[in-house]
Write a protein that holds these residues in place. Structure first.
Motif, PDB file in Angstrom:
ATOM      1  N   GLN A 227      -8.300  -4.020   5.966  1.00  0.00           N
ATOM      2  CA  GLN A 227      -8.270  -3.941   4.314  1.00  0.00           C
ATOM      3  C   GLN A 227      -8.903  -2.180   3.929  1.00  0.00           C
ATOM      4  OE1 GLN A 227     -11.613  -6.640   3.257  1.00  0.00           O
ATOM      5  NE2 GLN A 227     -11.496  -5.973   1.181  1.00  0.00           N
ATOM      6  N   ILE A 228      -9.520  -1.893   5.509  1.00  0.00           N
ATOM      7  CA  ILE A 228     -10.003  -0.330   5.031  1.00  0.00           C
ATOM      8  C   ILE A 228      -8.837   0.298   4.435  1.00  0.00           C
ATOM      9  CG2 ILE A 228     -11.134   1.483   6.074  1.00  0.00           C
ATOM     10  CD1 ILE A 228     -13.529  -1.134   7.537  1.00  0.00           C
ATOM     11  N   LEU A 229      -7.848  -0.459   5.578  1.00  0.00           N
ATOM     12  CA  LEU A 229      -6.605   0.664   5.959  1.00  0.00           C
ATOM     13  C   LEU A 229      -5.559   0.404   4.298  1.00  0.00           C
ATOM     14  CD1 LEU A 229      -6.126   0.869   9.671  1.00  0.00           C
ATOM     15  CD2 LEU A 229      -6.569   2.591   7.874  1.00  0.00           C
ATOM     16  N   SER A 230      -6.292  -0.768   4.011  1.00  0.00           N
ATOM     17  CA  SER A 230      -5.038  -0.345   2.671  1.00  0.00           C
ATOM     18  C   SER A 230      -4.851   0.385   1.491  1.00  0.00           C
ATOM     19  CB  SER A 230      -5.021  -2.279   2.048  1.00  0.00           C
ATOM     20  OG  SER A 230      -6.967  -2.725   1.599  1.00  0.00           O
ATOM     21  N   GLY A 231      -6.843   1.011   1.759  1.00  0.00           N
ATOM     22  CA  GLY A 231      -6.548   1.664   0.704  1.00  0.00           C
ATOM     23  C   GLY A 231      -5.946   3.070   0.656  1.00  0.00           C
TER      24      GLY A 231
END
Length: 332
Positions: A227-231
């Motif tokens: 989820q963090i890397l999806s930004g």
């Protein structure tokens, strides 16, 4: 004991003196008693003996699961203390037996255990477990449960979290994300509070730091990192503060699968300092909890309560930051 006494031609009290080493017995009588015990294959009834001397013969250890090495090390500490005083430990792993907490509480009651050491996986305690404390002591380990005035042996998680976050900030990181534990757990709350104190001390608004709740399992660390890397890449954090080592390992696996290096592209810290943490590449910066000592001390508190001894029924053990190679300066 009567059979042993008749066989050895001594009184029952003499047999008791020999078994418990609680009174003077002439050597010839002692030898006759020991011979009778061997011939009759006599084994004392530990439950009856424990009732008489107000001590334990059997205790229960409740842990969420044993896939987490930290829980296993706490359990080992309990077992070490119990074996030193010839006490049997009944291990209850709710995930393994697939029983609701209310049901395994009934199971413990039917086994007539003398006391319970309880390591919560939910941050709560069912009424049926709390009811056990009315007939025998219940000691919490690595947890405190609001509204439950029970003995607890814990680690100074807040201070450990503050110190490891300070180390990350001292490396120059200002974009940070937290992968926290289950929000209802006292340990997760303490670690998050420690992170926030360090962040605020560095002049950063702690409310600006995103917190992704995990469940202390490896997969939840991987999911949070995904989820963090999806930004947007330019807005990604340069460091992850993970509330336990398993979630840190899951996060590192996700970073690598996405072509990122630790610590060159993103620094990662854990908590617990599991044995595997020092074997990773890079080795994981973490906060060591004295898991074995926590279990050992919790068991001894339980034994002292059973014997009616005055004992400090709470204890906070120190947390130690282990600085390794998974943290470095943020990439420019």
């Amino acid at each position: 004991m009567k059979d042993v006494a008749e066989r050895a031609n001594v009184s029952v009290s003499t047999v008791s003196y020999v078994l418990n080493d609680s009174g003077p017995v002439a050597q010839d009588r002692r030898n006759r008693v020991l011979d009778a015990i061997r011939l009759l294959d006599y084994s004392p009834n530990e439950s009856a003996r424990s009732l008489k001397r107000r001590s334990a013969s059997t205790i229960a250890m409740v842990v969420p699961d044993l896939t987490n090495q930290f829980f296993a090390m706490v359990t080992e500490g309990v077992q070490r203390a119990a074996s030193a005083v010839n006490v049997l430990v009944v291990l209850v792993v709710p995930d393994a037996i697939e029983l609701p907490e209310e049901n395994y509480a009934k199971l413990l009651r039917s086994q007539r255990v003398d006391g319970v050491i309880y390591l919560s996986g939910t941050g709560s305690m069912p009424e049926s477990i709390y009811d056990l404390a009315k007939s025998g002591p219940v000691v919490l380990v690595d947890e405190q449960i609001p509204g439950r005035d029970l003995p607890a042996i814990v680690c100074d998680s807040r201070r450990g979290a503050r110190e490891v976050a300070t180390h990350v900030l001292d490396q120059g990181h200002r974009r940070i994300a937290v992968i926290g534990g289950p929000p209802a757990l006292w340990t997760a709350q303490q670690r998050l509070a420690g992170y926030r104190e360090a962040i605020a001390g560095a002049g950063i608004d702690p409310d600006s730091v995103p917190v992704h709740a995990g469940d202390y399992r490896q997969e939840s660390g991987r999911a949070a990192a995904t989820q963090i890397l999806s930004g947007p890449a330019g807005e990604r954090p340069t460091a992850l503060l993970c509330a336990n080592d398993l979630m840190a390992i899951g996060a590192i696996d996700c970073l690598r699968n996405n072509g990122l290096r630790v610590p060159e592209d993103m620094s990662v810290v854990g908590f617990d300092d599991l044995p595997i943490s020092a074997l990773l590449t890079p080795r994981l910066t973490s906060v060591r909890q004295p898991a074995h000592d926590m279990g050992f001390r919790a068991a001894n508190v339980l034994f002292n309560l059973l014997e009616g001894n005055d004992v400090d029924t709470s204890g906070t053990l120190p947390a130690i930051v282990k600085i390794r190679e998974s943290v470095g300066p943020p990439c420019r």
